[in-house]
Design a protein around this motif. Structure first.
Motif, PDB file in Angstrom:
ATOM      1  N   UNK A  75       0.827  -1.127   0.103  1.00  0.00           N
ATOM      2  CA  UNK A  75      -0.276  -0.122  -0.081  1.00  0.00           C
ATOM      3  C   UNK A  75       1.001   1.284  -0.210  1.00  0.00           C
ATOM      4  N   UNK A  76       0.653   2.231  -1.145  1.00  0.00           N
ATOM      5  CA  UNK A  76       1.404   3.356  -1.105  1.00  0.00           C
ATOM      6  C   UNK A  76       0.478   4.653  -0.659  1.00  0.00           C
ATOM      7  N   UNK A  77       0.952   5.330   0.120  1.00  0.00           N
ATOM      8  CA  UNK A  77       0.417   6.703   0.734  1.00  0.00           C
ATOM      9  C   UNK A  77       1.178   7.800   0.212  1.00  0.00           C
ATOM     10  N   UNK A  78       0.530   8.773  -0.322  1.00  0.00           N
ATOM     11  CA  UNK A  78       0.862  10.006  -1.167  1.00  0.00           C
ATOM     12  C   UNK A  78       0.755  11.040   0.176  1.00  0.00           C
ATOM     13  N   UNK A  79       1.920  11.423   0.803  1.00  0.00           N
ATOM     14  CA  UNK A  79       1.920  12.440   2.042  1.00  0.00           C
ATOM     15  C   UNK A  79       1.329  13.678   1.580  1.00  0.00           C
ATOM     16  N   UNK A  80       1.571  14.043   0.209  1.00  0.00           N
ATOM     17  CA  UNK A  80       0.991  15.134  -0.280  1.00  0.00           C
ATOM     18  C   UNK A  80      -0.278  15.368  -0.725  1.00  0.00           C
ATOM     19  N   UNK A  81      -1.044  14.164  -0.554  1.00  0.00           N
ATOM     20  CA  UNK A  81      -2.453  14.154  -1.220  1.00  0.00           C
ATOM     21  C   UNK A  81      -3.329  14.870  -0.040  1.00  0.00           C
ATOM     22  N   UNK A  82      -4.601  15.296  -0.547  1.00  0.00           N
ATOM     23  CA  UNK A  82      -5.598  16.065   0.572  1.00  0.00           C
ATOM     24  C   UNK A  82      -6.058  14.730   1.239  1.00  0.00           C
ATOM     25  N   UNK A  83      -6.365  13.557   0.644  1.00  0.00           N
ATOM     26  CA  UNK A  83      -6.964  12.476   1.430  1.00  0.00           C
ATOM     27  C   UNK A  83      -5.905  11.506   1.822  1.00  0.00           C
ATOM     28  N   UNK A  84      -5.401  11.264   2.534  1.00  0.00           N
ATOM     29  CA  UNK A  84      -4.082  10.497   3.062  1.00  0.00           C
ATOM     30  C   UNK A  84      -4.420   8.954   3.387  1.00  0.00           C
ATOM     31  N   UNK A  85      -5.824   8.545   3.540  1.00  0.00           N
ATOM     32  CA  UNK A  85      -6.062   7.383   3.770  1.00  0.00           C
ATOM     33  C   UNK A  85      -6.652   6.962   5.002  1.00  0.00           C
ATOM     34  N   UNK A  86      -7.372   5.885   5.113  1.00  0.00           N
ATOM     35  CA  UNK A  86      -8.191   5.808   6.255  1.00  0.00           C
ATOM     36  C   UNK A  86      -7.249   5.328   7.476  1.00  0.00           C
ATOM     37  N   UNK A  87      -5.983   5.128   7.430  1.00  0.00           N
ATOM     38  CA  UNK A  87      -5.446   4.799   8.642  1.00  0.00           C
ATOM     39  C   UNK A  87      -4.570   6.251   8.995  1.00  0.00           C
ATOM     40  N   UNK A  88      -4.997   7.465   8.653  1.00  0.00           N
ATOM     41  CA  UNK A  88      -4.318   8.570   8.871  1.00  0.00           C
ATOM     42  C   UNK A  88      -5.480   9.442   9.675  1.00  0.00           C
ATOM     43  N   UNK A  89      -5.131   9.853  10.980  1.00  0.00           N
ATOM     44  CA  UNK A  89      -5.986  10.562  11.804  1.00  0.00           C
ATOM     45  C   UNK A  89      -5.509  11.900  11.917  1.00  0.00           C
ATOM     46  N   UNK A  90      -6.563  12.919  11.600  1.00  0.00           N
ATOM     47  CA  UNK A  90      -6.448  14.408  11.505  1.00  0.00           C
ATOM     48  C   UNK A  90      -6.732  14.566  13.463  1.00  0.00           C
ATOM     49  N   UNK A  91      -5.840  14.672  14.063  1.00  0.00           N
ATOM     50  CA  UNK A  91      -6.107  14.675  15.529  1.00  0.00           C
ATOM     51  C   UNK A  91      -6.889  16.048  15.780  1.00  0.00           C
ATOM     52  N   UNK A  92      -6.564  17.127  15.138  1.00  0.00           N
ATOM     53  CA  UNK A  92      -7.093  18.313  15.254  1.00  0.00           C
ATOM     54  C   UNK A  92      -8.566  18.457  15.186  1.00  0.00           C
TER      55      UNK A  92
END
Length: 71
Positions: free
Chosen positions: A33-50
């Protein structure tokens, strides 16, 4: 890599305690699985804590009058 090894490595890299890292819940990414860190939608395993904090606080602050009482 075991979860305890990952928690220890993240704690060492970030300066946080292992307990804090464990509570935040870091996971290993799937190798295929590749995740583009510059993408607006980083994927289901990324949590925006704010965003999560805002969602958690919203029900508690709804309907409150934020005007000072002396006004």
């Amino acid at each position: 890599m075991k979860q305890t090894d990952l928690n220890r490595a993240v704690a060492l890299a970030t300066g946080e305690t292992i307990a804090t890292v464990k509570r935040l819940g870091f996971l290993l990414a799937e190798p295929q699985e590749t995740v583009d860190p510059d993408s607006e939608m980083s994927g289901p395993l990324v949590i925006d804590w704010d965003e999560l904090d805002n969602l958690r606080m919203a029900p508690q602050t709804e309907g409150l009058n934020h005007v000072p009482s002396w006004v």
